[in-house]
Write a protein that holds these residues in place. Structure first.
Motif, PDB file in Angstrom:
ATOM      1  N   ALA A  24      -3.918 -29.214 -36.279  1.00 50.26           N
ATOM      2  CA  ALA A  24      -4.807 -29.571 -35.169  1.00 50.26           C
ATOM      3  C   ALA A  24      -5.406 -28.318 -34.547  1.00 50.26           C
ATOM      4  O   ALA A  24      -6.581 -28.323 -34.135  1.00 50.26           O
ATOM      5  CB  ALA A  24      -4.044 -30.378 -34.120  1.00 50.26           C
ATOM      6  N   TRP A  25      -4.624 -27.253 -34.473  1.00 51.62           N
ATOM      7  CA  TRP A  25      -5.161 -25.982 -33.956  1.00 51.62           C
ATOM      8  C   TRP A  25      -6.242 -25.444 -34.890  1.00 51.62           C
ATOM      9  O   TRP A  25      -7.312 -25.020 -34.436  1.00 51.62           O
ATOM     10  CB  TRP A  25      -4.031 -24.959 -33.794  1.00 51.62           C
ATOM     11  N   LEU A  26      -5.978 -25.451 -36.182  1.00 53.09           N
ATOM     12  CA  LEU A  26      -6.971 -24.989 -37.161  1.00 53.09           C
ATOM     13  C   LEU A  26      -8.254 -25.810 -37.067  1.00 53.09           C
ATOM     14  O   LEU A  26      -9.367 -25.269 -37.110  1.00 53.09           O
ATOM     15  CB  LEU A  26      -6.399 -25.068 -38.577  1.00 53.09           C
ATOM     16  N   MET A  46      -2.192 -24.255 -45.413  1.00 47.65           N
ATOM     17  CA  MET A  46      -2.818 -25.146 -44.447  1.00 47.65           C
ATOM     18  C   MET A  46      -4.189 -25.617 -44.933  1.00 47.65           C
ATOM     19  O   MET A  46      -5.020 -24.822 -45.358  1.00 47.65           O
ATOM     20  CB  MET A  46      -2.991 -24.417 -43.110  1.00 47.65           C
ATOM     21  N   LYS A  47      -4.400 -26.896 -44.851  1.00 48.74           N
ATOM     22  CA  LYS A  47      -5.711 -27.460 -45.163  1.00 48.74           C
ATOM     23  C   LYS A  47      -6.646 -27.212 -43.983  1.00 48.74           C
ATOM     24  O   LYS A  47      -6.256 -27.328 -42.842  1.00 48.74           O
ATOM     25  CB  LYS A  47      -5.573 -28.961 -45.403  1.00 48.74           C
ATOM     26  N   THR A  48      -7.880 -26.826 -44.253  1.00 48.66           N
ATOM     27  CA  THR A  48      -8.861 -26.651 -43.194  1.00 48.66           C
ATOM     28  C   THR A  48     -10.035 -27.582 -43.424  1.00 48.66           C
ATOM     29  O   THR A  48     -10.137 -28.240 -44.458  1.00 48.66           O
ATOM     30  CB  THR A  48      -9.393 -25.205 -43.149  1.00 48.66           C
ATOM     31  N   LEU A  49     -10.940 -27.608 -42.442  1.00 52.45           N
ATOM     32  CA  LEU A  49     -12.163 -28.402 -42.570  1.00 52.45           C
ATOM     33  C   LEU A  49     -13.237 -27.655 -43.345  1.00 52.45           C
ATOM     34  O   LEU A  49     -14.334 -28.147 -43.513  1.00 52.45           O
ATOM     35  CB  LEU A  49     -12.715 -28.739 -41.182  1.00 52.45           C
ATOM     36  N   LEU A  50     -12.889 -26.463 -43.843  1.00 51.05           N
ATOM     37  CA  LEU A  50     -13.911 -25.600 -44.407  1.00 51.05           C
ATOM     38  C   LEU A  50     -14.626 -26.206 -45.602  1.00 51.05           C
ATOM     39  O   LEU A  50     -15.836 -26.156 -45.695  1.00 51.05           O
ATOM     40  CB  LEU A  50     -13.270 -24.264 -44.815  1.00 51.05           C
ATOM     41  N   SER A 105       9.521 -34.637 -29.418  1.00 50.26           N
ATOM     42  CA  SER A 105      10.469 -34.797 -30.528  1.00 50.26           C
ATOM     43  C   SER A 105      10.167 -33.753 -31.599  1.00 50.26           C
ATOM     44  O   SER A 105       9.526 -34.047 -32.611  1.00 50.26           O
ATOM     45  CB  SER A 105      10.360 -36.209 -31.111  1.00 50.26           C
ATOM     46  N   PRO A 106      10.623 -32.511 -31.385  1.00 49.51           N
ATOM     47  CA  PRO A 106      10.274 -31.418 -32.304  1.00 49.51           C
ATOM     48  C   PRO A 106      10.822 -31.640 -33.722  1.00 49.51           C
ATOM     49  O   PRO A 106      11.950 -32.099 -33.898  1.00 49.51           O
ATOM     50  CB  PRO A 106      10.935 -30.187 -31.665  1.00 49.51           C
ATOM     51  N   SER A 107       9.980 -31.330 -34.703  1.00 43.98           N
ATOM     52  CA  SER A 107      10.393 -31.364 -36.108  1.00 43.98           C
ATOM     53  C   SER A 107       9.459 -30.463 -36.893  1.00 43.98           C
ATOM     54  O   SER A 107       8.375 -30.119 -36.419  1.00 43.98           O
ATOM     55  CB  SER A 107      10.330 -32.796 -36.666  1.00 43.98           C
ATOM     56  N   GLN A 108       9.878 -30.109 -38.092  1.00 46.20           N
ATOM     57  CA  GLN A 108       9.023 -29.281 -38.927  1.00 46.20           C
ATOM     58  C   GLN A 108       7.729 -30.002 -39.284  1.00 46.20           C
ATOM     59  O   GLN A 108       6.648 -29.409 -39.290  1.00 46.20           O
ATOM     60  CB  GLN A 108       9.760 -28.872 -40.200  1.00 46.20           C
ATOM     61  N   ALA A 109       7.835 -31.297 -39.555  1.00 48.88           N
ATOM     62  CA  ALA A 109       6.636 -32.075 -39.913  1.00 48.88           C
ATOM     63  C   ALA A 109       5.640 -32.094 -38.760  1.00 48.88           C
ATOM     64  O   ALA A 109       4.427 -31.943 -38.967  1.00 48.88           O
ATOM     65  CB  ALA A 109       7.030 -33.488 -40.298  1.00 48.88           C
ATOM     66  N   LYS A 110       6.146 -32.268 -37.531  1.00 47.74           N
ATOM     67  CA  LYS A 110       5.246 -32.300 -36.378  1.00 47.74           C
ATOM     68  C   LYS A 110       4.665 -30.922 -36.081  1.00 47.74           C
ATOM     69  O   LYS A 110       3.518 -30.819 -35.621  1.00 47.74           O
ATOM     70  CB  LYS A 110       5.974 -32.854 -35.154  1.00 47.74           C
ATOM     71  N   LEU A 111       5.436 -29.872 -36.328  1.00 53.85           N
ATOM     72  CA  LEU A 111       4.894 -28.522 -36.132  1.00 53.85           C
ATOM     73  C   LEU A 111       3.732 -28.279 -37.086  1.00 53.85           C
ATOM     74  O   LEU A 111       2.711 -27.692 -36.703  1.00 53.85           O
ATOM     75  CB  LEU A 111       5.986 -27.473 -36.347  1.00 53.85           C
ATOM     76  N   ILE A 112       3.860 -28.734 -38.314  1.00 57.48           N
ATOM     77  CA  ILE A 112       2.766 -28.598 -39.285  1.00 57.48           C
ATOM     78  C   ILE A 112       1.536 -29.367 -38.802  1.00 57.48           C
ATOM     79  O   ILE A 112       0.406 -28.876 -38.901  1.00 57.48           O
ATOM     80  CB  ILE A 112       3.217 -29.087 -40.680  1.00 57.48           C
ATOM     81  N   GLU A 113       1.741 -30.556 -38.250  1.00 58.89           N
ATOM     82  CA  GLU A 113       0.624 -31.342 -37.721  1.00 58.89           C
ATOM     83  C   GLU A 113      -0.068 -30.622 -36.564  1.00 58.89           C
ATOM     84  O   GLU A 113      -1.303 -30.620 -36.475  1.00 58.89           O
ATOM     85  CB  GLU A 113       1.122 -32.710 -37.242  1.00 58.89           C
ATOM     86  N   VAL A 114       0.713 -30.027 -35.687  1.00 56.28           N
ATOM     87  CA  VAL A 114       0.138 -29.309 -34.548  1.00 56.28           C
ATOM     88  C   VAL A 114      -0.655 -28.107 -35.025  1.00 56.28           C
ATOM     89  O   VAL A 114      -1.759 -27.828 -34.531  1.00 56.28           O
ATOM     90  CB  VAL A 114       1.237 -28.877 -33.554  1.00 56.28           C
ATOM     91  N   LYS A 115      -0.112 -27.377 -35.974  1.00 48.72           N
ATOM     92  CA  LYS A 115      -0.829 -26.218 -36.517  1.00 48.72           C
ATOM     93  C   LYS A 115      -2.156 -26.645 -37.131  1.00 48.72           C
ATOM     94  O   LYS A 115      -3.186 -25.970 -36.954  1.00 48.72           O
ATOM     95  CB  LYS A 115       0.033 -25.506 -37.562  1.00 48.72           C
ATOM     96  N   ALA A 149      -9.833 -30.242 -29.131  1.00 44.48           N
ATOM     97  CA  ALA A 149      -8.813 -29.709 -28.221  1.00 44.48           C
ATOM     98  C   ALA A 149      -7.967 -30.831 -27.636  1.00 44.48           C
ATOM     99  O   ALA A 149      -6.751 -30.668 -27.427  1.00 44.48           O
ATOM    100  CB  ALA A 149      -9.466 -28.898 -27.104  1.00 44.48           C
ATOM    101  N   GLN A 150      -8.588 -31.968 -27.366  1.00 45.06           N
ATOM    102  CA  GLN A 150      -7.828 -33.119 -26.866  1.00 45.06           C
ATOM    103  C   GLN A 150      -6.841 -33.633 -27.915  1.00 45.06           C
ATOM    104  O   GLN A 150      -5.706 -34.000 -27.589  1.00 45.06           O
ATOM    105  CB  GLN A 150      -8.795 -34.235 -26.447  1.00 45.06           C
ATOM    106  N   VAL A 151      -7.259 -33.622 -29.176  1.00 46.18           N
ATOM    107  CA  VAL A 151      -6.346 -34.004 -30.260  1.00 46.18           C
ATOM    108  C   VAL A 151      -5.187 -33.013 -30.328  1.00 46.18           C
ATOM    109  O   VAL A 151      -4.016 -33.401 -30.463  1.00 46.18           O
ATOM    110  CB  VAL A 151      -7.087 -34.066 -31.610  1.00 46.18           C
ATOM    111  N   LEU A 152      -5.507 -31.722 -30.231  1.00 42.33           N
ATOM    112  CA  LEU A 152      -4.468 -30.689 -30.230  1.00 42.33           C
ATOM    113  C   LEU A 152      -3.487 -30.918 -29.084  1.00 42.33           C
ATOM    114  O   LEU A 152      -2.263 -30.843 -29.265  1.00 42.33           O
ATOM    115  CB  LEU A 152      -5.122 -29.313 -30.116  1.00 42.33           C
ATOM    116  N   ASP A 153      -4.014 -31.200 -27.902  1.00 42.44           N
ATOM    117  CA  ASP A 153      -3.184 -31.451 -26.733  1.00 42.44           C
ATOM    118  C   ASP A 153      -2.240 -32.631 -26.968  1.00 42.44           C
ATOM    119  O   ASP A 153      -1.043 -32.576 -26.631  1.00 42.44           O
ATOM    120  CB  ASP A 153      -4.101 -31.731 -25.537  1.00 42.44           C
ATOM    121  N   GLN A 154      -2.767 -33.689 -27.561  1.00 44.01           N
ATOM    122  CA  GLN A 154      -1.950 -34.873 -27.837  1.00 44.01           C
ATOM    123  C   GLN A 154      -0.875 -34.582 -28.884  1.00 44.01           C
ATOM    124  O   GLN A 154       0.273 -35.043 -28.762  1.00 44.01           O
ATOM    125  CB  GLN A 154      -2.847 -36.020 -28.310  1.00 44.01           C
ATOM    126  N   LYS A 155      -1.225 -33.809 -29.916  1.00 44.17           N
ATOM    127  CA  LYS A 155      -0.250 -33.436 -30.942  1.00 44.17           C
ATOM    128  C   LYS A 155       0.858 -32.579 -30.346  1.00 44.17           C
ATOM    129  O   LYS A 155       2.037 -32.694 -30.736  1.00 44.17           O
ATOM    130  CB  LYS A 155      -0.941 -32.687 -32.081  1.00 44.17           C
TER     131      LYS A 155
END
Length: 420
Positions: free
Chosen positions: A76-78, A3-7, A64-74, A51-57
């Protein structure tokens, strides 16, 4: 997939700022406390935005669940963890924050309260809610009480926190969302984080582990509650809202404000970060006591806690949109009293932040995460964590020294009953 982070962006910037707190002429305690409130507002505003971005993701993923979207949500959480972890320095000393934060960041949690878990998962002894599995049921029986959980809403989730009187029953917040995205980390002290399949959210045919509709409803309600809570706290620090906590703080004496600032820094540095978040896990060699245990993001959470302490001392905060907030700082006040000591204290902050960053380097560069560092038998990893604890203890000493130089005696940062 790593996972890429903002670090990388934040670290690069913060290292450049390491000695850039410029002594301002005749900085007053009142100005420093006002700027502290400005930093708090900016941090909570960023926490809200992410958090609003996370909520939207999450909404998009559930639709429409998919592996690609799950990665995007993760991701957004990070991303959302970056500003929030920098906000924890405002907890101690500001009761309005400390009384509120449990609904957003309480841990460790007995995740069996929320959803399915492995048969042998460890939970708090005597916790009747440890295997309640809200996702799979419409009614819970805890002791002699029955709880209707048929309709999952933000309010229901808030009400379920500490169900049955157990602090391990955490129903809401970042870590509940983390568990719902990653699932349990079943790798122990070996490499690897949680591996929840995206199909846990597929509606109808293709749903795995059952109750995908309720799991989706729980995830969405928890994200909605997170946004609601952050909206409230952002307003508490806003200069545009009357009768809020910011006004209360600024109406107090400036010396009392400085004490709150320094007590918050020292207590996060010592009792919370060095003690609860590192010492407890290290001494017990316990992955259950790891902070971001499902995602293996603990190294970043620890680093951004330290960055939050650094922000308050230097009066600098790099916002998520890239802008830099700067102003009158504790460093400036200390330097007006003793420039040489101010530089010495700043040096200790730089050393400690660098030491905490070694946890990040271990995870990002060597794929050895915090749960592996604390493993029994990992002498090198244990030493790295212990050295970080000791550096945080030394930093706390510098915070106390800074307090004395500006007239704040008997600071007594919270130790959380740990001895160092």
């Amino acid at each position: 997939m790593k996972m890429k982070t903002l670090l990388s962006r934040c670290v690069a910037t913060s290292l450049l700022l390491g000695s850039s707190s410029v002594l301002a002429a005749d900085v007053t305690p009142k100005q420093v406390v006002e700027h502290y409130a400005d930093i708090a507002h900016s941090v909570y505003a960023d926490a809200l935005t992410t958090a609003q971005v996370l909520d939207q993701k999450i909404q998009s993923f559930i639709a429409s669940p998919s592996q690609a979207k799950l990665i995007e949500v993760k991701q957004a959480w990070l991303d959302a963890r970056v500003p929030y972890q920098q906000s924890e320095v405002f907890r101690f000393g500001n009761a309005v924050v400390d009384d509120w934060e449990g609904q957003l960041n309480a841990w460790p949690l007995d995740e069996g309260l929320i959803d399915y878990v492995a048969d042998d998962y460890q939970y708090e002894l005597g916790n009747e809610g440890a295997n309640a599995n809200i996702v799979a049921k419409t009614e819970l029986t805890i002791g002699a009480s029955k709880v209707d959980v048929a309709k999952i809403t933000p309010q229901l989730i808030a009400d379920l926190n500490e169900l049955g009187g157990s602090e391990a029953n955490v129903a809401s917040g970042y870590h509940a969302i983390e568990f719902l995205l990653w699932g349990q980390d079943l790798h122990g002290v070996e490499p690897g984080a949680g591996e929840r399949p995206y199909t846990d959210y597929v509606q109808g045919n293709g749903c795995t582990n059952g109750h995908c509709d309720r799991r989706a409803a729980y995830l969405q309600a928890t994200a909605d509650l997170l946004v609601q809570d952050l909206e409230w706290m952002e307003k508490q620090w806003s200069s545009k809202v009357s009768g809020n906590y910011r006004q209360t703080l600024l109406n107090e004496s400036a010396q009392n404000g400085l004490r709150k600032m320094l007590f918050g820094m020292g207590s996060l540095s010592l009792g919370e970060l060095a003690g609860e978040r590192m010492k407890v896990a290290l001494e017990a060699n316990s992955t259950e006591d790891e902070h971001d245990c499902f995602s293996d993001n603990t190294h970043n959470s620890h680093y951004y806690n330290e960055q939050g302490i650094y922000n308050v001392f230097t009066g600098l905060y790099k916002r998520t949109d890239g802008t830099l907030l700067s102003g009158p700082s504790l460093y400036d006040l200390v330097a007006q009293k003793d420039a040489a000591q101010a530089k010495k204290i700043q040096s200790q902050f730089d050393v400690t932040r660098g030491q905490v960053h070694k946890l990040v380097e271990s995870a990002e560069d060597n794929n050895v995460h915090f749960d592996q560092l604390i493993a029994a038998g990992n002498a090198q990893g244990n030493a790295l964590v212990n050295d970080t604890i000791m550096s945080l203890v030394a930093q706390t000493g510098s915070i106390e020294q800074a307090a004395k130089l500006i007239g704040i005696d008997s600071l007594n940062p919270d130790t959380a009953d740990h001895e160092f």
